[in-house]
Design a protein around this motif. Structure first.
Motif, PDB file in Angstrom:
ATOM      1  N   GLY A  43       0.766  -1.236   0.000  1.00 34.83           N
ATOM      2  CA  GLY A  43       0.000   0.000   0.000  1.00 34.83           C
ATOM      3  C   GLY A  43       0.799   1.289   0.000  1.00 34.83           C
ATOM      4  N   TYR A  44       2.017   1.250  -0.488  1.00 38.88           N
ATOM      5  CA  TYR A  44       2.802   2.481  -0.597  1.00 38.88           C
ATOM      6  C   TYR A  44       2.406   3.206  -1.873  1.00 38.88           C
ATOM      7  CZ  TYR A  44       5.784   1.240   3.311  1.00 38.88           C
ATOM      8  OH  TYR A  44       6.246   0.947   4.572  1.00 38.88           O
ATOM      9  N   GLY A  45       2.112   4.488  -1.770  1.00 43.50           N
ATOM     10  CA  GLY A  45       1.740   5.284  -2.928  1.00 43.50           C
ATOM     11  C   GLY A  45       2.947   5.868  -3.631  1.00 43.50           C
ATOM     12  N   ILE A  46       3.994   6.170  -2.834  1.00 44.50           N
ATOM     13  CA  ILE A  46       5.229   6.736  -3.384  1.00 44.50           C
ATOM     14  C   ILE A  46       6.396   5.936  -2.837  1.00 44.50           C
ATOM     15  CG2 ILE A  46       6.731   8.754  -3.549  1.00 44.50           C
ATOM     16  CD1 ILE A  46       4.247  10.485  -3.078  1.00 44.50           C
ATOM     17  N   ILE A  47       7.253   5.493  -3.736  1.00 45.37           N
ATOM     18  CA  ILE A  47       8.471   4.781  -3.359  1.00 45.37           C
ATOM     19  C   ILE A  47       9.643   5.534  -3.964  1.00 45.37           C
ATOM     20  CG2 ILE A  47       9.782   2.633  -3.490  1.00 45.37           C
ATOM     21  CD1 ILE A  47       7.058   1.201  -3.973  1.00 45.37           C
ATOM     22  N   TYR A  48      10.444   6.129  -3.106  1.00 49.10           N
ATOM     23  CA  TYR A  48      11.687   6.760  -3.552  1.00 49.10           C
ATOM     24  C   TYR A  48      12.786   5.710  -3.496  1.00 49.10           C
ATOM     25  CZ  TYR A  48       9.287  11.189  -2.728  1.00 49.10           C
ATOM     26  OH  TYR A  48       8.394  12.227  -2.754  1.00 49.10           O
ATOM     27  N   ILE A  49      13.725   5.793  -4.427  1.00 45.88           N
ATOM     28  CA  ILE A  49      14.855   4.874  -4.454  1.00 45.88           C
ATOM     29  C   ILE A  49      16.065   5.639  -4.956  1.00 45.88           C
ATOM     30  CG2 ILE A  49      14.193   4.019  -6.754  1.00 45.88           C
ATOM     31  CD1 ILE A  49      15.367   1.266  -5.879  1.00 45.88           C
ATOM     32  N   THR A  50      17.228   5.347  -4.406  1.00 48.00           N
ATOM     33  CA  THR A  50      18.419   6.058  -4.864  1.00 48.00           C
ATOM     34  C   THR A  50      18.703   5.699  -6.321  1.00 48.00           C
ATOM     35  OG1 THR A  50      19.886   4.329  -3.995  1.00 48.00           O
ATOM     36  CG2 THR A  50      19.456   6.230  -2.553  1.00 48.00           C
ATOM     37  N   GLU A  51      19.209   6.674  -7.048  1.00 46.19           N
ATOM     38  CA  GLU A  51      19.477   6.474  -8.482  1.00 46.19           C
ATOM     39  C   GLU A  51      20.395   5.287  -8.730  1.00 46.19           C
ATOM     40  OE1 GLU A  51      19.220  10.990 -10.288  1.00 46.19           O
ATOM     41  OE2 GLU A  51      21.120  10.320  -9.454  1.00 46.19           O
ATOM     42  N   GLU A  52      21.367   5.120  -7.879  1.00 45.53           N
ATOM     43  CA  GLU A  52      22.332   4.040  -8.050  1.00 45.53           C
ATOM     44  C   GLU A  52      21.641   2.666  -8.014  1.00 45.53           C
ATOM     45  OE1 GLU A  52      25.713   2.610  -5.140  1.00 45.53           O
ATOM     46  OE2 GLU A  52      26.311   4.460  -6.160  1.00 45.53           O
ATOM     47  N   TYR A  64       6.067  -1.009 -12.814  1.00 46.70           N
ATOM     48  CA  TYR A  64       5.130  -0.060 -12.211  1.00 46.70           C
ATOM     49  C   TYR A  64       4.982   1.242 -12.991  1.00 46.70           C
ATOM     50  CZ  TYR A  64       6.128  -3.334  -8.490  1.00 46.70           C
ATOM     51  OH  TYR A  64       6.296  -4.492  -7.775  1.00 46.70           O
ATOM     52  N   LYS A  65       5.746   1.432 -14.060  1.00 42.10           N
ATOM     53  CA  LYS A  65       5.755   2.728 -14.742  1.00 42.10           C
ATOM     54  C   LYS A  65       4.416   3.113 -15.370  1.00 42.10           C
ATOM     55  CE  LYS A  65       7.523   1.365 -19.234  1.00 42.10           C
ATOM     56  NZ  LYS A  65       8.635   1.423 -20.155  1.00 42.10           N
ATOM     57  N   ASP A  66       3.628   2.145 -15.766  1.00 37.56           N
ATOM     58  CA  ASP A  66       2.335   2.450 -16.378  1.00 37.56           C
ATOM     59  C   ASP A  66       1.170   2.295 -15.396  1.00 37.56           C
ATOM     60  OD1 ASP A  66       3.426   3.087 -18.862  1.00 37.56           O
ATOM     61  OD2 ASP A  66       3.456   0.987 -19.474  1.00 37.56           O
ATOM     62  N   GLU A  67       1.483   1.990 -14.155  1.00 36.67           N
ATOM     63  CA  GLU A  67       0.470   1.853 -13.112  1.00 36.67           C
ATOM     64  C   GLU A  67       0.269   3.204 -12.424  1.00 36.67           C
ATOM     65  OE1 GLU A  67      -1.237  -0.991 -12.604  1.00 36.67           O
ATOM     66  OE2 GLU A  67      -0.073  -1.857 -14.248  1.00 36.67           O
ATOM     67  N   MET A  68      -0.935   3.423 -11.929  1.00 37.19           N
ATOM     68  CA  MET A  68      -1.212   4.636 -11.199  1.00 37.19           C
ATOM     69  C   MET A  68      -0.402   4.680  -9.901  1.00 37.19           C
ATOM     70  SD  MET A  68      -2.900   7.380 -11.375  1.00 37.19           S
ATOM     71  CE  MET A  68      -4.554   7.939 -11.438  1.00 37.19           C
ATOM     72  N   LEU A  69      -0.387   3.571  -9.198  1.00 30.07           N
ATOM     73  CA  LEU A  69       0.355   3.471  -7.936  1.00 30.07           C
ATOM     74  C   LEU A  69       1.093   2.141  -7.902  1.00 30.07           C
ATOM     75  CD1 LEU A  69      -2.329   4.744  -5.426  1.00 30.07           C
ATOM     76  CD2 LEU A  69      -0.318   5.974  -6.209  1.00 30.07           C
ATOM     77  N   PRO A  70       2.235   2.092  -7.311  1.00 25.20           N
ATOM     78  CA  PRO A  70       2.957   3.189  -6.684  1.00 25.20           C
ATOM     79  C   PRO A  70       3.757   3.986  -7.705  1.00 25.20           C
ATOM     80  CG  PRO A  70       4.225   1.184  -6.449  1.00 25.20           C
ATOM     81  CD  PRO A  70       2.939   0.808  -7.148  1.00 25.20           C
ATOM     82  N   ALA A  71       4.026   5.223  -7.350  1.00 24.38           N
ATOM     83  CA  ALA A  71       4.959   6.029  -8.137  1.00 24.38           C
ATOM     84  C   ALA A  71       6.352   5.710  -7.609  1.00 24.38           C
ATOM     85  CB  ALA A  71       4.657   7.510  -7.962  1.00 24.38           C
ATOM     86  N   VAL A  72       7.237   5.249  -8.483  1.00 26.51           N
ATOM     87  CA  VAL A  72       8.604   4.925  -8.094  1.00 26.51           C
ATOM     88  C   VAL A  72       9.493   6.033  -8.645  1.00 26.51           C
ATOM     89  CG1 VAL A  72      10.460   3.223  -8.156  1.00 26.51           C
ATOM     90  CG2 VAL A  72       8.072   2.459  -8.153  1.00 26.51           C
ATOM     91  N   ILE A  73      10.134   6.758  -7.738  1.00 25.12           N
ATOM     92  CA  ILE A  73      10.882   7.957  -8.103  1.00 25.12           C
ATOM     93  C   ILE A  73      12.331   7.827  -7.647  1.00 25.12           C
ATOM     94  CG2 ILE A  73      11.032  10.458  -7.799  1.00 25.12           C
ATOM     95  CD1 ILE A  73       7.953  10.272  -7.109  1.00 25.12           C
ATOM     96  N   ALA A  74      13.265   8.011  -8.573  1.00 25.44           N
ATOM     97  CA  ALA A  74      14.688   7.928  -8.253  1.00 25.44           C
ATOM     98  C   ALA A  74      15.194   9.268  -7.731  1.00 25.44           C
ATOM     99  CB  ALA A  74      15.485   7.512  -9.480  1.00 25.44           C
ATOM    100  N   LEU A  75      15.968   9.207  -6.661  1.00 25.59           N
ATOM    101  CA  LEU A  75      16.579  10.380  -6.051  1.00 25.59           C
ATOM    102  C   LEU A  75      18.087  10.181  -5.971  1.00 25.59           C
ATOM    103  CD1 LEU A  75      14.331  10.911  -2.893  1.00 25.59           C
ATOM    104  CD2 LEU A  75      14.237  12.176  -5.031  1.00 25.59           C
TER     105      LEU A  75
END
Length: 107
Positions: A43-52, A64-75
């Motif tokens: 049930g995570y809506g946003i998942i941040y992950i390090t770029e590496e 998950y890129k075409d799914e509404m949730l979760p949004a997986v965002i590289a930082l």
């Protein structure tokens, strides 16, 4: 209400706990992929992950890129930005609106 989490090396993610973001330390791509799957199924809506680490598990993140949730965002991690995160955001925006509106490619 959806949860927010971050995955990365211990030094990069531990501080996020102070602001209420669940942090899962990962040293390898295998650990990171397992953490992404866990968060996506929990049930995570946003998942941040390090770029590496994101670069090591592109196939898992692509699920998950075409799914509404979760949004997986590289930082960027503790070693600094690789540029992959911004390139991925740009690609996602271009896919959504049909033009590169962030960097002027759609003029």
């Amino acid at each position: 209400m959806y949860k927010t989490g971050i995955i990365g090396d211990r030094e990069s993610v531990v501080g996020f706990r102070a602001v209420g973001i669940d942090a899962i330390p990962a040293r390898t791509g295998e650990e990171a992929a397992k953490a992404v799957r866990y968060m996506a199924e929990s049930g995570y809506g946003i998942i941040y992950i390090t770029e590496e680490l994101a670069a090591e598990i592109e196939e898992e993140i692509d699920r998950y890129k075409d799914e509404m949730l979760p949004a997986v965002i590289a930082l960027p991690g503790r070693k600094g930005p690789t540029g992959d995160g911004m390139r991925n955001v740009s690609k996602a925006v271009e896919r959504a609106v049909g033009a590169d509106i962030l960097f002027g490619g759609g003029k």
